[in-house]
Design an enzyme around this catalytic site. Sequence first.
Site, mmCIF file in Angstrom:
data_model
loop_
_atom_site.group_PDB
_atom_site.id
_atom_site.type_symbol
_atom_site.label_atom_id
_atom_site.label_comp_id
_atom_site.label_asym_id
_atom_site.label_seq_id
_atom_site.Cartn_x
_atom_site.Cartn_y
_atom_site.Cartn_z
ATOM 1 N N SER A 150 -0.652 -8.696 -8.771
ATOM 2 C CA SER A 150 -0.065 -7.298 -8.822
ATOM 3 C C SER A 150 0.055 -6.694 -7.382
ATOM 4 O O SER A 150 -0.411 -7.311 -6.591
ATOM 5 C CB SER A 150 -0.657 -6.578 -9.926
ATOM 6 N N GLY A 152 2.190 -6.450 -5.298
ATOM 7 C CA GLY A 152 2.928 -6.948 -4.263
ATOM 8 C C GLY A 152 2.141 -8.233 -3.655
ATOM 9 O O GLY A 152 2.694 -8.803 -2.746
ATOM 10 N N GLU A 258 6.910 0.421 -16.108
ATOM 11 C CA GLU A 258 7.636 0.614 -14.917
ATOM 12 C C GLU A 258 9.078 0.042 -15.213
ATOM 13 O O GLU A 258 9.246 -1.035 -16.008
ATOM 14 C CB GLU A 258 7.320 -0.407 -13.573
ATOM 15 N N GLU A 270 7.812 -3.995 -15.389
ATOM 16 C CA GLU A 270 6.554 -4.410 -15.624
ATOM 17 C C GLU A 270 5.646 -3.409 -16.439
ATOM 18 O O GLU A 270 6.063 -2.256 -16.688
ATOM 19 C CB GLU A 270 5.686 -4.798 -14.357
ATOM 20 N N ASP A 277 -1.360 2.799 -10.166
ATOM 21 C CA ASP A 277 -1.456 3.538 -8.762
ATOM 22 C C ASP A 277 -0.292 4.652 -8.625
ATOM 23 O O ASP A 277 -0.694 5.477 -7.993
ATOM 24 C CB ASP A 277 -1.535 2.392 -7.805
ATOM 25 N N THR A 278 0.805 4.483 -9.142
ATOM 26 C CA THR A 278 1.741 5.355 -8.621
ATOM 27 C C THR A 278 1.485 6.891 -9.393
ATOM 28 O O THR A 278 1.774 7.982 -9.121
ATOM 29 C CB THR A 278 3.181 5.143 -9.239
ATOM 30 N N ARG A 356 -4.737 -0.122 1.046
ATOM 31 C CA ARG A 356 -4.925 1.353 0.803
ATOM 32 C C ARG A 356 -6.383 1.933 0.644
ATOM 33 O O ARG A 356 -7.079 1.639 -0.026
ATOM 34 C CB ARG A 356 -4.237 1.426 -0.786
#
Length: 387
Positions: A150, A152, A258, A270, A277-278, A356
């Site tokens: 996940s 990316g 998503e 997904e 996270d968003t 992050r």
Amino acid sequence: MRKKILLLGSGELGKEFVIAAQRLGQYVIAVDSYEGAPAMQVAHEKEVIDMLDGDALDRIVAKHKPDLIVPEIEAIRTERFYEYEKQGYQVVPSAKAANFTMNRKAIRDLASQTLSLKTAKYKYASTLEGLKEAISTIGIPCVVKPLMSSSGKGQSVIKTESDIEPAWIASQTKGRTGASEIIVEEFISFESEITLLTVTQKSGRTLFCPPIGHRQERGDYQESWQPAELSDSQLKSAQEMAEKVTKELGGAGIWGVEFFLTKDDVYFSELSPRPHDTGMVTLAGTQSFNEFELHARTVLGLPIPEILLVRRGASAVILAQTEGQVPNIQGLDKACEMPESDLRIFGKPITKKYRRMGVALTYSDKDESISMLRKRAVLIASKIKVD
């Protein structure tokens, strides 16, 4: 009502969940593969294990005998969850949900073949030659992703034939769990992406948060904002698909579902069975409960009558640019000068390029546009340097 919660994965999302759970009087043991993970800094107890080691996972469950097992990451031997449920443990949202959503093949086949949700065309491959064959069917451009990953990790966009071999290597070396089968997806020429945070309750109707728009780079979220702009018909379509797939997987909790939005269609992309996270934009007070408070209340069986949009908000990530230990955070004073803003520094003990390390938040109770809020969030994030 006090429950013992075993949190499997202790990143920034887990940290906020621990805080939300503790505010409801709960007891949390934070587990991760390295010492000093963010959630460990606020939990009652901590454990450091390799969660891909099923025997180690069994020992931790037997040692703590938790009331709730809450997965926060993908890299877990999730097939063990079925046995834990047989032993009487509650897995959040359910063992089936954790297993299906931690594996892109399982969730994509469920969505596309079993539930007939609209998705991008896709093929699977387990060798470089298989990847080439899949691409000949799907076409270029296309997207290559490891099945067990996940954010990316190991993901590539194939734009020319010269991208194929590097994409294969990346999928086998940079995924969460190392070498694995991959999925090749049709590249959807979408206008925007959204996350629809969906709340399933033990007793009570399924609820939806106001949709969250987001922008990605390198397959990982860089900005998010709430509410996202979409038509009533698009929102209804997304809600129907989200309710259909979460109902099939079962259990109570928050889900990050998503979607890709094109001019005419909504495509399921997904699904994550946990805070997304968003959804960190909800830490800006955009809705009546942030996503972590919703997850905590739901897994504890507490009723949530409604979720209200309170104000507009935006988030932008704060990234490390170098690798090292003992991160040095600079610019907090400059960032805190900004009006109607907030931030979170996650406390990760090690930096990696593009890791992050925090998030900048901004909000408005006025008629300030989402565009302006996004620019302010990015500006706040730019004032903080991690080295």
